[in-house]
Motif scaffolding. Structure first.
Motif, PDB file in Angstrom:
ATOM      1  N   SER A 146       0.827  -1.209   0.000  1.00 28.59           N
ATOM      2  CA  SER A 146       0.000   0.000   0.000  1.00 28.59           C
ATOM      3  C   SER A 146       0.858   1.255   0.000  1.00 28.59           C
ATOM      4  O   SER A 146       0.452   2.300  -0.528  1.00 28.59           O
ATOM      5  N   SER A 147       2.065   1.167   0.561  1.00 26.82           N
ATOM      6  CA  SER A 147       2.948   2.333   0.595  1.00 26.82           C
ATOM      7  C   SER A 147       3.393   2.755  -0.804  1.00 26.82           C
ATOM      8  O   SER A 147       3.760   3.916  -1.017  1.00 26.82           O
ATOM      9  N   PHE A 148       3.365   1.820  -1.769  1.00 29.00           N
ATOM     10  CA  PHE A 148       3.708   2.203  -3.141  1.00 29.00           C
ATOM     11  C   PHE A 148       2.737   3.257  -3.672  1.00 29.00           C
ATOM     12  O   PHE A 148       3.111   4.132  -4.448  1.00 29.00           O
ATOM     13  N   GLY A 149       1.479   3.139  -3.262  1.00 33.00           N
ATOM     14  CA  GLY A 149       0.491   4.122  -3.678  1.00 33.00           C
ATOM     15  C   GLY A 149       0.853   5.516  -3.189  1.00 33.00           C
ATOM     16  O   GLY A 149       0.636   6.510  -3.892  1.00 33.00           O
ATOM     17  N   HIS A 150       1.417   5.598  -1.976  1.00 29.72           N
ATOM     18  CA  HIS A 150       1.826   6.895  -1.433  1.00 29.72           C
ATOM     19  C   HIS A 150       2.968   7.480  -2.265  1.00 29.72           C
ATOM     20  O   HIS A 150       3.000   8.686  -2.543  1.00 29.72           O
ATOM     21  N   ILE A 151       3.913   6.630  -2.665  1.00 27.05           N
ATOM     22  CA  ILE A 151       5.048   7.086  -3.464  1.00 27.05           C
ATOM     23  C   ILE A 151       4.567   7.631  -4.802  1.00 27.05           C
ATOM     24  O   ILE A 151       4.975   8.715  -5.240  1.00 27.05           O
ATOM     25  N   LEU A 152       3.681   6.887  -5.472  1.00 22.81           N
ATOM     26  CA  LEU A 152       3.154   7.331  -6.763  1.00 22.81           C
ATOM     27  C   LEU A 152       2.344   8.612  -6.622  1.00 22.81           C
ATOM     28  O   LEU A 152       2.433   9.513  -7.462  1.00 22.81           O
ATOM     29  N   GLU A 153       1.563   8.710  -5.552  1.00 22.78           N
ATOM     30  CA  GLU A 153       0.737   9.895  -5.323  1.00 22.78           C
ATOM     31  C   GLU A 153       1.606  11.124  -5.103  1.00 22.78           C
ATOM     32  O   GLU A 153       1.355  12.192  -5.680  1.00 22.78           O
ATOM     33  N   ASP A 154       2.645  11.000  -4.286  1.00 19.99           N
ATOM     34  CA  ASP A 154       3.538  12.134  -4.007  1.00 19.99           C
ATOM     35  C   ASP A 154       4.215  12.638  -5.277  1.00 19.99           C
ATOM     36  O   ASP A 154       4.498  13.834  -5.416  1.00 19.99           O
ATOM     37  N   ALA A 155       4.497  11.709  -6.203  1.00 21.73           N
ATOM     38  CA  ALA A 155       5.200  12.072  -7.434  1.00 21.73           C
ATOM     39  C   ALA A 155       4.258  12.495  -8.548  1.00 21.73           C
ATOM     40  O   ALA A 155       4.710  12.830  -9.648  1.00 21.73           O
ATOM     41  N   GLY A 156       2.952  12.474  -8.290  1.00 17.36           N
ATOM     42  CA  GLY A 156       1.985  12.860  -9.310  1.00 17.36           C
ATOM     43  C   GLY A 156       1.787  11.816 -10.386  1.00 17.36           C
ATOM     44  O   GLY A 156       1.377  12.142 -11.500  1.00 17.36           O
ATOM     45  N   LEU A 157       2.033  10.545 -10.064  1.00 22.45           N
ATOM     46  CA  LEU A 157       1.949   9.482 -11.061  1.00 22.45           C
ATOM     47  C   LEU A 157       0.893   8.429 -10.725  1.00 22.45           C
ATOM     48  O   LEU A 157       0.790   7.421 -11.414  1.00 22.45           O
ATOM     49  N   SER A 158       0.093   8.664  -9.696  1.00 33.49           N
ATOM     50  CA  SER A 158      -0.846   7.632  -9.257  1.00 33.49           C
ATOM     51  C   SER A 158      -1.976   7.392 -10.245  1.00 33.49           C
ATOM     52  O   SER A 158      -2.547   6.311 -10.293  1.00 33.49           O
ATOM     53  N   GLY A 159      -2.314   8.389 -11.059  1.00 34.12           N
ATOM     54  CA  GLY A 159      -3.419   8.223 -11.991  1.00 34.12           C
ATOM     55  C   GLY A 159      -2.994   7.930 -13.406  1.00 34.12           C
ATOM     56  O   GLY A 159      -3.807   8.031 -14.329  1.00 34.12           O
ATOM     57  N   THR A 160      -1.738   7.530 -13.588  1.00 31.22           N
ATOM     58  CA  THR A 160      -1.218   7.346 -14.946  1.00 31.22           C
ATOM     59  C   THR A 160      -1.453   5.950 -15.503  1.00 31.22           C
ATOM     60  O   THR A 160      -1.266   5.722 -16.697  1.00 31.22           O
ATOM     61  N   LEU A 161      -1.850   5.003 -14.680  1.00 27.46           N
ATOM     62  CA  LEU A 161      -2.132   3.631 -15.112  1.00 27.46           C
ATOM     63  C   LEU A 161      -3.574   3.291 -14.783  1.00 27.46           C
ATOM     64  O   LEU A 161      -4.161   3.860 -13.857  1.00 27.46           O
ATOM     65  N   GLN A 162      -4.149   2.335 -15.528  1.00 30.61           N
ATOM     66  CA  GLN A 162      -5.513   1.913 -15.236  1.00 30.61           C
ATOM     67  C   GLN A 162      -5.612   1.335 -13.836  1.00 30.61           C
ATOM     68  O   GLN A 162      -6.612   1.503 -13.152  1.00 30.61           O
ATOM     69  N   SER A 163      -4.552   0.652 -13.397  1.00 29.91           N
ATOM     70  CA  SER A 163      -4.491   0.125 -12.036  1.00 29.91           C
ATOM     71  C   SER A 163      -3.102   0.373 -11.484  1.00 29.91           C
ATOM     72  O   SER A 163      -2.103   0.104 -12.164  1.00 29.91           O
ATOM     73  N   VAL A 164      -3.005   0.882 -10.272  1.00 31.77           N
ATOM     74  CA  VAL A 164      -1.692   1.114  -9.675  1.00 31.77           C
ATOM     75  C   VAL A 164      -0.935  -0.191  -9.486  1.00 31.77           C
ATOM     76  O   VAL A 164       0.295  -0.204  -9.395  1.00 31.77           O
ATOM     77  N   HIS A 165      -1.661  -1.310  -9.462  1.00 28.95           N
ATOM     78  CA  HIS A 165      -1.010  -2.607  -9.300  1.00 28.95           C
ATOM     79  C   HIS A 165      -0.207  -2.999 -10.539  1.00 28.95           C
ATOM     80  O   HIS A 165       0.549  -3.966 -10.510  1.00 28.95           O
ATOM     81  N   ASP A 166      -0.389  -2.252 -11.631  1.00 29.77           N
ATOM     82  CA  ASP A 166       0.399  -2.506 -12.840  1.00 29.77           C
ATOM     83  C   ASP A 166       1.775  -1.848 -12.774  1.00 29.77           C
ATOM     84  O   ASP A 166       2.587  -2.033 -13.682  1.00 29.77           O
ATOM     85  N   ALA A 167       2.028  -1.086 -11.732  1.00 31.10           N
ATOM     86  CA  ALA A 167       3.299  -0.366 -11.631  1.00 31.10           C
ATOM     87  C   ALA A 167       4.442  -1.338 -11.361  1.00 31.10           C
ATOM     88  O   ALA A 167       4.424  -2.086 -10.383  1.00 31.10           O
ATOM     89  N   GLY A 168       5.441  -1.321 -12.234  1.00 33.46           N
ATOM     90  CA  GLY A 168       6.648  -2.113 -12.029  1.00 33.46           C
ATOM     91  C   GLY A 168       7.682  -1.304 -11.283  1.00 33.46           C
ATOM     92  O   GLY A 168       7.485  -0.134 -10.948  1.00 33.46           O
ATOM     93  N   ALA A 169       8.835  -1.929 -11.033  1.00 29.93           N
ATOM     94  CA  ALA A 169       9.898  -1.246 -10.307  1.00 29.93           C
ATOM     95  C   ALA A 169      10.357  -0.001 -11.052  1.00 29.93           C
ATOM     96  O   ALA A 169      10.720   0.999 -10.426  1.00 29.93           O
ATOM     97  N   ASP A 170      10.318  -0.049 -12.393  1.00 28.44           N
ATOM     98  CA  ASP A 170      10.780   1.106 -13.165  1.00 28.44           C
ATOM     99  C   ASP A 170       9.977   2.361 -12.822  1.00 28.44           C
ATOM    100  O   ASP A 170      10.537   3.416 -12.521  1.00 28.44           O
ATOM    101  N   LEU A 171       8.652   2.259 -12.825  1.00 30.38           N
ATOM    102  CA  LEU A 171       7.813   3.414 -12.526  1.00 30.38           C
ATOM    103  C   LEU A 171       7.950   3.830 -11.058  1.00 30.38           C
ATOM    104  O   LEU A 171       7.995   5.017 -10.733  1.00 30.38           O
ATOM    105  N   LEU A 172       8.040   2.859 -10.166  1.00 28.13           N
ATOM    106  CA  LEU A 172       8.169   3.174  -8.738  1.00 28.13           C
ATOM    107  C   LEU A 172       9.494   3.868  -8.449  1.00 28.13           C
ATOM    108  O   LEU A 172       9.550   4.787  -7.623  1.00 28.13           O
ATOM    109  N   PHE A 173      10.563   3.458  -9.130  1.00 27.68           N
ATOM    110  CA  PHE A 173      11.851   4.118  -8.929  1.00 27.68           C
ATOM    111  C   PHE A 173      11.833   5.536  -9.487  1.00 27.68           C
ATOM    112  O   PHE A 173      12.453   6.438  -8.923  1.00 27.68           O
ATOM    113  N   ILE A 174      11.131   5.744 -10.611  1.00 28.57           N
ATOM    114  CA  ILE A 174      10.974   7.110 -11.122  1.00 28.57           C
ATOM    115  C   ILE A 174      10.277   7.964 -10.069  1.00 28.57           C
ATOM    116  O   ILE A 174      10.701   9.087  -9.754  1.00 28.57           O
TER     117      ILE A 174
END
Length: 425
Positions: A129-157
């Protein structure tokens, strides 16, 4: 300090990378990325998921007086860094780089890093669930149909963007999916809208030992204004960079790879001046994908045209055609019509997947033909049919199909890839 074992942290371990999904960065690639980061006198440089510290080591040759912080969850990375690093000021942390509290753990405040460097591992971590916080802080949480599709590449960005200061530079090595995949168009759009994407360099295949994956370098400046146009380049097998072509942001959000956009330009004309070129999408009436899988072919009451059935071009004087054994009269379309997809006379059949898909093109001259789910039937307007067929079987057409494809080993073409191919003048 928290350390997650590779076998429990990864949902999809890579087959050819190390246990942490890493492909180690060749020195030539590291140096090219560092050279591409310009206009900076950084005080603090951060490399997340550093492995053996190839990027930070290359950076030290350019910015010797900077402070360096490296982070990796692998205990063995520390010993490798001690042997290779000669930083004047260097702190290494053995820690999970995707911890949402990483800033506190390593003593680096959010929005304080001047230059971030990263070659993300090629894995998909088990979702937290903390991955969602990382994506949200970076402004990337709404860029995929599902946040569960986020790989390490997007999370590291996203993690790098959280730690990077405004107008700080981020240098990344990214897989082809984020650069060209339809699934990640929202990610590209967000990066182009919120940050200044300065340069993308397409690397040679096999530049990383153990994989044929297509990879790219990307340099951006955080919150430095919306990107208007992006410079694209390509590295040759001997490490030389091509002249850049310039792509406007409205095209770059669709794809950011040099190979694709270069097909619509010449060495003296940037891609941005080719925005009004005619594409396959402009001349086709319909693009049909078959529905019959390879396991269902034997049960079909009619012959099914599949990947192995494309003829050699030399077999026909006026262009490759579907072999007659697959061609049926129009009346056959009444058989199981809802269960099968039919190409019809005048359709151009192309392979959707395959290692050599660019060589698999032919015309259905008459009747109808059942096609498998590995085949597209391109239904062009009659006045463009022969022009399109001649182009796709030409050397330039093969290059265009290959440039538009994705994937490692067995490549694939999406509908958008096919429809976006630019036709010659």
């Amino acid at each position: 300090m928290m350390l997650l074992a590779a076998e429990t942290n990864l949902r999809r371990p890579s087959l050819n990378a190390d246990a942490y999904g890493r492909y180690y960065t060749p020195s030539q690639v590291s140096q090219t990325l560092i050279d591409a980061i310009t206009g900076m006198r950084p005080k603090l440089i951060l490399e997340l998921g550093c492995g053996q510290g190839a990027l930070a080591c290359a950076a030290q040759g350019k910015w010797a007086r900077a402070n360096y912080i490296t982070v990796d969850t692998d205990l063995a990375a520390m010993s490798a860094l001690k042997e290779s690093a000669t930083y004047a000021s260097h702190t290494h942390h053995i820690h999970d780089a995707l911890d949402d509290a990483l800033a506190d753990r390593i003593g680096v405040p959010l929005a304080s890093v001047d230059v971030g460097l990263c070659n993300p591992p090629y894995v998909r971590p088990r979702w937290r669930s903390s991955f969602g916080h990382i994506l949200e802080d970076a402004g990337l949480s709404g860029t995929l149909q599902s946040v569960h599709d986020a790989g390490a590449d997007l999370l590291f960005i996203a993690q790098n963007l959280r730690l990077l200061k405004q107008r700080g530079k981020l240098g990344l090595i990214l897989p082809d999916g984020l650069i060209t995949g339809e699934k990640y168009r929202g990610v590209r759009h967000a990066l182009l809208r919120e940050h200044l994407v300065e340069l993308v360099v397409q690397l040679p295949r096999r530049v990383f030992k153990g994989t044929e994956a297509q990879t790219h370098l990307l340099v951006l400046s955080k919150l430095s204004g919306e990107t208007q146009e992006v410079a694209l380049s390509q590295m040759s097998d001997n490490g030389e960079l091509s002249a850049t072509i310039v792509v406007p942001a409205d095209l770059a959000k669709h794809r950011l790879d040099y190979g694709f956009h270069a097909m619509g330009s010449s060495t003296s004309r940037p891609r941005s001046k080719c925005a009004h070129k005619i594409t396959i999408g402009n001349v086709v009436q319909e693009l049909i994908r078959g529905t019959t899988s390879s396991s269902q072919i034997r049960s079909c009451p009619l012959p099914v045209f599949h990947l192995g059935d494309f003829p050699f071009p030399s077999e026909f004087t006026d262009g490759p055609q579907v072999p007659s054994k697959f061609i049926q009269p129009h009346s056959k379309t009444t058989i199981q019509q809802r269960s099968y997809k039919f190409a019809r006379a005048g359709d151009i059949l192309i392979a959707r997947i395959g290692r050599n898909l660019q060589h698999k093109v032919c015309l259905l001259p008459r009747g109808v033909c059942v096609i498998s789910d590995c085949i597209y039937a391109v239904r062009a307007a009659p006045e463009y049919r022969q022009i399109l067929l001649a182009y796709l079987v030409s050397e330039d057409g093969k290059i265009a199909l290959e440039a538009a494809s994705h994937g490692v080993g067995a490549k694939y073409l999406s509908r958008a890839d096919v429809l976006s191919i630019v036709l010659p003048d």
